[in-house]
Design a protein around this motif. Sequence first.
Motif, PDB file in Angstrom:
ATOM      1  N   ARG A 209      -8.911  -7.422   1.806  1.00  0.00           N
ATOM      2  CA  ARG A 209      -9.870  -7.986   2.782  1.00  0.00           C
ATOM      3  C   ARG A 209     -11.054  -8.579   1.412  1.00  0.00           C
ATOM      4  N   ALA A 210     -10.923  -7.864   0.201  1.00  0.00           N
ATOM      5  CA  ALA A 210     -11.143  -8.953  -0.982  1.00  0.00           C
ATOM      6  C   ALA A 210     -10.680  -9.504  -1.077  1.00  0.00           C
ATOM      7  N   LEU A 211      -9.780  -9.533  -1.068  1.00  0.00           N
ATOM      8  CA  LEU A 211      -8.889 -11.273  -1.883  1.00  0.00           C
ATOM      9  C   LEU A 211      -8.895 -12.551  -0.709  1.00  0.00           C
ATOM     10  N   ALA A 212      -8.670 -11.236   0.521  1.00  0.00           N
ATOM     11  CA  ALA A 212      -8.863 -12.571   1.629  1.00  0.00           C
ATOM     12  C   ALA A 212     -10.122 -13.445   1.288  1.00  0.00           C
ATOM     13  N   ALA A 213     -11.099 -12.676   0.819  1.00  0.00           N
ATOM     14  CA  ALA A 213     -12.259 -13.355   0.765  1.00  0.00           C
ATOM     15  C   ALA A 213     -12.231 -14.839  -0.180  1.00  0.00           C
ATOM     16  N   ARG A 214     -11.499 -14.305  -1.211  1.00  0.00           N
ATOM     17  CA  ARG A 214     -11.454 -15.669  -2.022  1.00  0.00           C
ATOM     18  C   ARG A 214     -10.173 -16.887  -1.783  1.00  0.00           C
ATOM     19  N   GLY A 215      -9.589 -16.278  -0.747  1.00  0.00           N
ATOM     20  CA  GLY A 215      -9.259 -17.470  -0.539  1.00  0.00           C
ATOM     21  C   GLY A 215      -7.659 -16.993  -0.394  1.00  0.00           C
ATOM     22  N   ARG A 216      -7.398 -16.191  -1.060  1.00  0.00           N
ATOM     23  CA  ARG A 216      -5.771 -15.630  -1.475  1.00  0.00           C
ATOM     24  C   ARG A 216      -5.271 -14.916   0.653  1.00  0.00           C
ATOM     25  N   HIS A 217      -4.943 -15.893   1.073  1.00  0.00           N
ATOM     26  CA  HIS A 217      -3.902 -15.319   1.789  1.00  0.00           C
ATOM     27  C   HIS A 217      -2.607 -14.502   2.306  1.00  0.00           C
ATOM     28  N   ARG A 218      -1.642 -15.361   1.260  1.00  0.00           N
ATOM     29  CA  ARG A 218      -0.416 -14.978   0.763  1.00  0.00           C
ATOM     30  C   ARG A 218      -0.400 -13.206  -0.041  1.00  0.00           C
ATOM     31  N   THR A 219      -0.776 -12.293   0.358  1.00  0.00           N
ATOM     32  CA  THR A 219      -1.029 -11.466  -0.094  1.00  0.00           C
ATOM     33  C   THR A 219       0.047 -10.273  -0.206  1.00  0.00           C
ATOM     34  N   PHE A 220       0.747  -9.652  -1.276  1.00  0.00           N
ATOM     35  CA  PHE A 220       1.710  -8.866  -1.518  1.00  0.00           C
ATOM     36  C   PHE A 220       1.052  -7.878  -1.571  1.00  0.00           C
ATOM     37  N   VAL A 221       2.158  -6.321  -0.692  1.00  0.00           N
ATOM     38  CA  VAL A 221       1.647  -4.550  -1.520  1.00  0.00           C
ATOM     39  C   VAL A 221       2.663  -4.492  -2.427  1.00  0.00           C
ATOM     40  N   ALA A 222       2.604  -3.845  -4.023  1.00  0.00           N
ATOM     41  CA  ALA A 222       3.234  -3.560  -4.483  1.00  0.00           C
ATOM     42  C   ALA A 222       3.352  -1.569  -3.983  1.00  0.00           C
ATOM     43  N   SER A 223       4.102  -0.943  -3.774  1.00  0.00           N
ATOM     44  CA  SER A 223       4.343   0.016  -4.033  1.00  0.00           C
ATOM     45  C   SER A 223       4.313   0.813  -5.600  1.00  0.00           C
ATOM     46  N   TYR A 224       3.238   1.287  -5.817  1.00  0.00           N
ATOM     47  CA  TYR A 224       3.538   2.113  -7.211  1.00  0.00           C
ATOM     48  C   TYR A 224       3.229   3.489  -6.750  1.00  0.00           C
ATOM     49  N   PHE A 225       4.824   4.165  -6.470  1.00  0.00           N
ATOM     50  CA  PHE A 225       4.884   5.422  -6.002  1.00  0.00           C
ATOM     51  C   PHE A 225       6.825   5.801  -6.677  1.00  0.00           C
ATOM     52  N   THR A 226       6.822   6.275  -6.699  1.00  0.00           N
ATOM     53  CA  THR A 226       8.193   6.773  -7.439  1.00  0.00           C
ATOM     54  C   THR A 226       8.842   6.865  -6.201  1.00  0.00           C
ATOM     55  N   ALA A 227       8.671   7.873  -4.440  1.00  0.00           N
ATOM     56  CA  ALA A 227       9.765   7.717  -3.670  1.00  0.00           C
ATOM     57  C   ALA A 227       8.714   6.772  -2.864  1.00  0.00           C
ATOM     58  N   PRO A 228       9.299   7.395  -1.333  1.00  0.00           N
ATOM     59  CA  PRO A 228       8.506   7.315   0.104  1.00  0.00           C
ATOM     60  C   PRO A 228       8.106   8.624  -0.148  1.00  0.00           C
ATOM     61  N   GLY A 229       7.046   8.549   0.967  1.00  0.00           N
ATOM     62  CA  GLY A 229       5.880   9.254   1.469  1.00  0.00           C
ATOM     63  C   GLY A 229       4.775   9.230   2.032  1.00  0.00           C
ATOM     64  N   ARG A 230       3.663   9.843   2.640  1.00  0.00           N
ATOM     65  CA  ARG A 230       2.789   9.919   3.188  1.00  0.00           C
ATOM     66  C   ARG A 230       1.775   8.606   2.535  1.00  0.00           C
ATOM     67  N   PHE A 231       1.418   8.591   1.309  1.00  0.00           N
ATOM     68  CA  PHE A 231       0.890   7.662   0.742  1.00  0.00           C
ATOM     69  C   PHE A 231       1.357   6.338   0.755  1.00  0.00           C
ATOM     70  N   ALA A 232       2.564   6.366   0.353  1.00  0.00           N
ATOM     71  CA  ALA A 232       3.159   4.670   0.099  1.00  0.00           C
ATOM     72  C   ALA A 232       3.448   4.148   1.904  1.00  0.00           C
ATOM     73  N   SER A 233       4.232   5.477   3.198  1.00  0.00           N
ATOM     74  CA  SER A 233       3.640   4.582   4.120  1.00  0.00           C
ATOM     75  C   SER A 233       2.719   4.427   4.607  1.00  0.00           C
ATOM     76  N   ALA A 234       1.507   4.769   4.139  1.00  0.00           N
ATOM     77  CA  ALA A 234       0.074   4.362   4.899  1.00  0.00           C
ATOM     78  C   ALA A 234      -0.206   2.958   3.786  1.00  0.00           C
ATOM     79  N   CYS A 235      -0.155   3.222   2.421  1.00  0.00           N
ATOM     80  CA  CYS A 235      -0.181   1.872   1.971  1.00  0.00           C
ATOM     81  C   CYS A 235       0.136   0.020   1.778  1.00  0.00           C
ATOM     82  N   ALA A 236       1.438   0.577   2.550  1.00  0.00           N
ATOM     83  CA  ALA A 236       2.602  -0.100   3.279  1.00  0.00           C
ATOM     84  C   ALA A 236       2.441  -0.769   4.867  1.00  0.00           C
ATOM     85  N   ASP A 237       2.243   0.020   5.407  1.00  0.00           N
ATOM     86  CA  ASP A 237       1.275  -0.398   6.964  1.00  0.00           C
ATOM     87  C   ASP A 237       0.023  -1.125   7.103  1.00  0.00           C
ATOM     88  N   ALA A 238      -0.653  -1.347   6.047  1.00  0.00           N
ATOM     89  CA  ALA A 238      -2.037  -2.168   5.577  1.00  0.00           C
ATOM     90  C   ALA A 238      -1.036  -3.595   5.423  1.00  0.00           C
TER      91      ALA A 238
END
Length: 306
Positions: free
Chosen positions: A235-264
């Motif tokens: 949301r903060a990036l979108a407010a600055r006009g950054r609408h083409r935003t990617f999420v880089a997964s800083y996790f070694t392997a899949p898991g609950r936290f990685a999935s929750a972050c990707a769902d955003a």
Amino acid sequence: MTEPAPEQPQSPPLTDSTAHLLARITDQLGSQLSLVSRNGTRRPMHRTRHPDRPAADGGTSAPALVAVAHGSRDPQALRTVLALLDRVRDLRPGLDVRLGHIELNAPLLPDTLDGLRGAEAVLVPLLLGRGHHVKRDLPAATAAAPGVRTRIAAPLGPHPLLVEALYGRLVEAGWDAADRGGRHAAVVLAAAGSRDPDSAQDTRRTARLLAERLGVPVVPAYASATAPTVPAALRALAARGRHRTFVASYFTAPGRFASACADAVPHRAAAPLGAHPAMARLVLHRYDQARSAGAPADAVSLLASA
């Protein structure tokens, strides 16, 4: 009456150059003979055993590499870590590579260390920063296994090889080199989160390195323990006009936290680092770094990230 013995032909006198050549040959033969062992077996001069490859009697001069994963209830996590360790073995044939988990999955780290009694091991955390597990759990596990001579390597991050892996995963998710320098593109570096300030510092450093590689802002965000969350960072990036935003997964392997972050932002979320080739090279780099640190083999040394 015996016949006189036939005269032996006389060898021509040696010139200085001939004598010099024979002396060199004699010296070389002497060197080769010195390679003959006491039991009469000659060791080939051209074959030297790699320090990480098993000796003829099955032993090895290199300590075992014990990769320490966190553990997850997600079945993909274990499969991903095993695939990563297969890549490590491919890069270093003959090295004894083992796995131990902090929690949730077998084998647990104490069980792995129990199978190395009387041996030497380097513990390489498959963790991305200096948090509680690296500072407390790993030293406690090694202290409870006095039969193993251990060293603890630095966590995987921050490091340029991690940035290489993050970049590769972003490209797989649709990142385009044309986005570099764009006014609308940005990346959220999604991490697990920790209350340890050193862990947060390591994540911020990785974000800076990734921003240099991508040429766009990279904002660290967290799944737990600290702020901002991934949705808040988006949301903060979108407010600055950054609408083409990617999420880089800083996790070694899949898991609950990685999935929750990707769902955003599911349509532009990169996969966890997993068995990316740069990750395998980084695991071995941390292993070699710990071995060359100069600490005594029976000491537990936590190396600074570099």
